[in-house]
Design an enzyme around this catalytic site. Structure first.
Site, PDB file in Angstrom:
ATOM      1  N   CYS A  21      -4.182  -1.292  -2.058  1.00 37.11           N
ATOM      2  CA  CYS A  21      -4.362   0.151  -2.188  1.00 37.11           C
ATOM      3  C   CYS A  21      -5.294   0.372  -3.371  1.00 37.11           C
ATOM      4  O   CYS A  21      -5.037  -0.137  -4.469  1.00 37.11           O
ATOM      5  CB  CYS A  21      -3.005   0.807  -2.449  1.00 37.11           C
ATOM      6  SG  CYS A  21      -3.102   2.558  -2.863  1.00 37.11           S
TER       7      CYS A  21
ATOM      8  N   HIS B 292      -8.038   3.264   3.796  1.00 35.95           N
ATOM      9  CA  HIS B 292      -8.137   3.950   5.090  1.00 35.95           C
ATOM     10  C   HIS B 292      -9.584   4.058   5.582  1.00 35.95           C
ATOM     11  O   HIS B 292      -9.817   4.219   6.775  1.00 35.95           O
ATOM     12  CB  HIS B 292      -7.619   5.386   4.971  1.00 35.95           C
ATOM     13  CG  HIS B 292      -6.134   5.522   4.933  1.00 35.95           C
ATOM     14  ND1 HIS B 292      -5.383   5.040   3.889  1.00 35.95           N
ATOM     15  CD2 HIS B 292      -5.261   6.094   5.791  1.00 35.95           C
ATOM     16  CE1 HIS B 292      -4.105   5.324   4.121  1.00 35.95           C
ATOM     17  NE2 HIS B 292      -4.007   5.960   5.268  1.00 35.95           N
TER      18      HIS B 292
ATOM     19  N   ASP C 252       0.867  -1.178   0.000  1.00 40.96           N
ATOM     20  CA  ASP C 252       0.000   0.000   0.000  1.00 40.96           C
ATOM     21  C   ASP C 252       0.899   1.222   0.000  1.00 40.96           C
ATOM     22  O   ASP C 252       2.102   1.122   0.259  1.00 40.96           O
ATOM     23  CB  ASP C 252      -0.881  -0.012   1.264  1.00 40.96           C
ATOM     24  CG  ASP C 252      -1.777   1.220   1.345  1.00 40.96           C
ATOM     25  OD1 ASP C 252      -2.341   1.617   0.313  1.00 40.96           O
ATOM     26  OD2 ASP C 252      -1.894   1.809   2.439  1.00 40.96           O
ATOM     27  N   SER C 253       0.303   2.383  -0.248  1.00 48.94           N
ATOM     28  CA  SER C 253       1.062   3.620  -0.184  1.00 48.94           C
ATOM     29  C   SER C 253       1.547   3.892   1.243  1.00 48.94           C
ATOM     30  O   SER C 253       2.457   4.686   1.434  1.00 48.94           O
ATOM     31  CB  SER C 253       0.188   4.784  -0.650  1.00 48.94           C
ATOM     32  OG  SER C 253      -1.000   4.815   0.108  1.00 48.94           O
TER      33      SER C 253
ATOM     34  N   CYS D 149     -11.197   3.090  -0.484  1.00 58.68           N
ATOM     35  CA  CYS D 149      -9.846   3.492  -0.074  1.00 58.68           C
ATOM     36  C   CYS D 149      -9.568   2.705   1.191  1.00 58.68           C
ATOM     37  O   CYS D 149     -10.446   2.576   2.050  1.00 58.68           O
ATOM     38  CB  CYS D 149      -9.805   4.985   0.216  1.00 58.68           C
ATOM     39  SG  CYS D 149      -8.244   5.506   0.967  1.00 58.68           S
TER      40      CYS D 149
ATOM     41  N   GLU E  28      -4.928   9.037   9.406  1.00 59.35           N
ATOM     42  CA  GLU E  28      -3.497   8.988   9.777  1.00 59.35           C
ATOM     43  C   GLU E  28      -3.230   9.762  11.069  1.00 59.35           C
ATOM     44  O   GLU E  28      -2.321   9.435  11.813  1.00 59.35           O
ATOM     45  CB  GLU E  28      -2.632   9.533   8.639  1.00 59.35           C
ATOM     46  CG  GLU E  28      -2.847   8.759   7.351  1.00 59.35           C
ATOM     47  CD  GLU E  28      -1.605   8.054   6.843  1.00 59.35           C
ATOM     48  OE1 GLU E  28      -0.517   8.563   7.076  1.00 59.35           O
ATOM     49  OE2 GLU E  28      -1.767   6.990   6.202  1.00 59.35           O
TER      50      GLU E  28
END
Ligand code: DGL
Length: 266
Positions: free
Chosen positions: A73, A186, A10-11, A184, A152
């Site tokens: 991702c 997240h 993932d990023s 996404c 985050e």
């Protein structure tokens, strides 16, 4: 062959939600997770840049002799999957197809909404995957650029999260969608605030479980599934592994061991 690990990337941190699902579904498999913390966020970058980062990570995972690469991702799956499959010698699975499949089988009124990063929404990867399966579906999309920093920074429970989510979700409510894809990695962390706004009649879909099931099927069908022992997890980050490990605590069900630094050859 059977002792080879599965590579997951993932990023940055978001893909850990996919790692959780893989560990539940495939507890005997060794997993190597790569978070590209040097280049995050992918969501606002060009397709060319996302493809370049993804290829560099996939080459590193190949050098670790993985038997399968999972692109955990949405942005990289939407923009780089075709190129990865052309250039990488091991099978590559992305998160878009499993998410689209689950949404199509979930909706009752044929209206699906997709939330994602700017790059994922711009690519139209979800509407394409949904309409390929069910051409009569009505698909609404919404880019939610502020969701990733909220996660985050662990701000998912703060009043700001609700205010921002309400702004992004108003057009979704107006569309009448009964199924919303959290497009996404997240966003599953923001499920409580999203479902509070959208209400019980809207089903939130994410790719994690469907992808993990698809990975298990693939390994069984190709005779590569690991049948003994407990799987180990190795984690790499392309920058600041200490920060990665600290933030990973918010997202992971289990503790992770050491996070190793691996700079990418771009
Ligand atoms: N993990 C990315 C995704 O699923 C979001 C974070 C980013 O913008 O890099 O799209």
């Amino acid at each position: 062959m059977k002792k080879q690990p599965i590579g997951v990337f993932d990023s940055g941190l978001g893909g850990l939600t996919i790692l959780n699902a893989l560990r539940r579904e495939l507890p005997k498999e060794d997993l190597i997770y790569f978070g590209d913390t040097a280049n995050v966020p992918y969501g606002s970058k060009s397709k060319e840049a996302v493809t370049r980062f993804s290829l560099a990570i996939a080459r590193f995972l190949e050098s670790q002799h993985v038997k399968l690469i999972i692109v955990a991702c949405n942005t990289a799956s939407a923009q780089a999957l075709t190129e990865l499959r052309k250039q990488i010698s091991v099978p590559v699975m992305g998160v878009i197809e499993p998410g689209a499949e689950k949404a199509v089988s979930t909706t009752r009124n044929g209206r699906i909404a997709v939330l994602g990063t700017e790059g994922t929404i711009r690519s139209n990867a979800y509407p394409k995957a949904i309409l390929k399966r069910a051409p009569k579906m009505r698909v609404t999309q919404q880019a939610c650029a502020l969701f990733v920093p909220l996660v985050e920074e662990n701000w998912g429970k703060k009043p700001a999260a609700k205010l921002i989510a309400q702004t992004y979700l108003t057009p979704i409510q107006q569309s009448g969608a009964d199924t919303v894809i959290l497009g996404c990695t997240h966003y599953p962390i923001l499920k409580p605030v999203i479902s509070q706004i959208l209400g019980k009649r809207v089903t939130l879909v994410d790719s994690a479980d469907t992808l993990a099931e698809a990975a298990r099927r693939f390994l069984l069908q190709s005779g590569q599934a690991c049948s003994t022992g407990k799987g180990r997890v190795q984690v790499y980050a392309s920058d600041d592994p200490t920060r990665f490990k600290r933030l990973a605590g918010y997202l992971l069900a289990d503790k992770i061991g050491a996070v190793r630094l691996k700079k990418l050859d771009l």
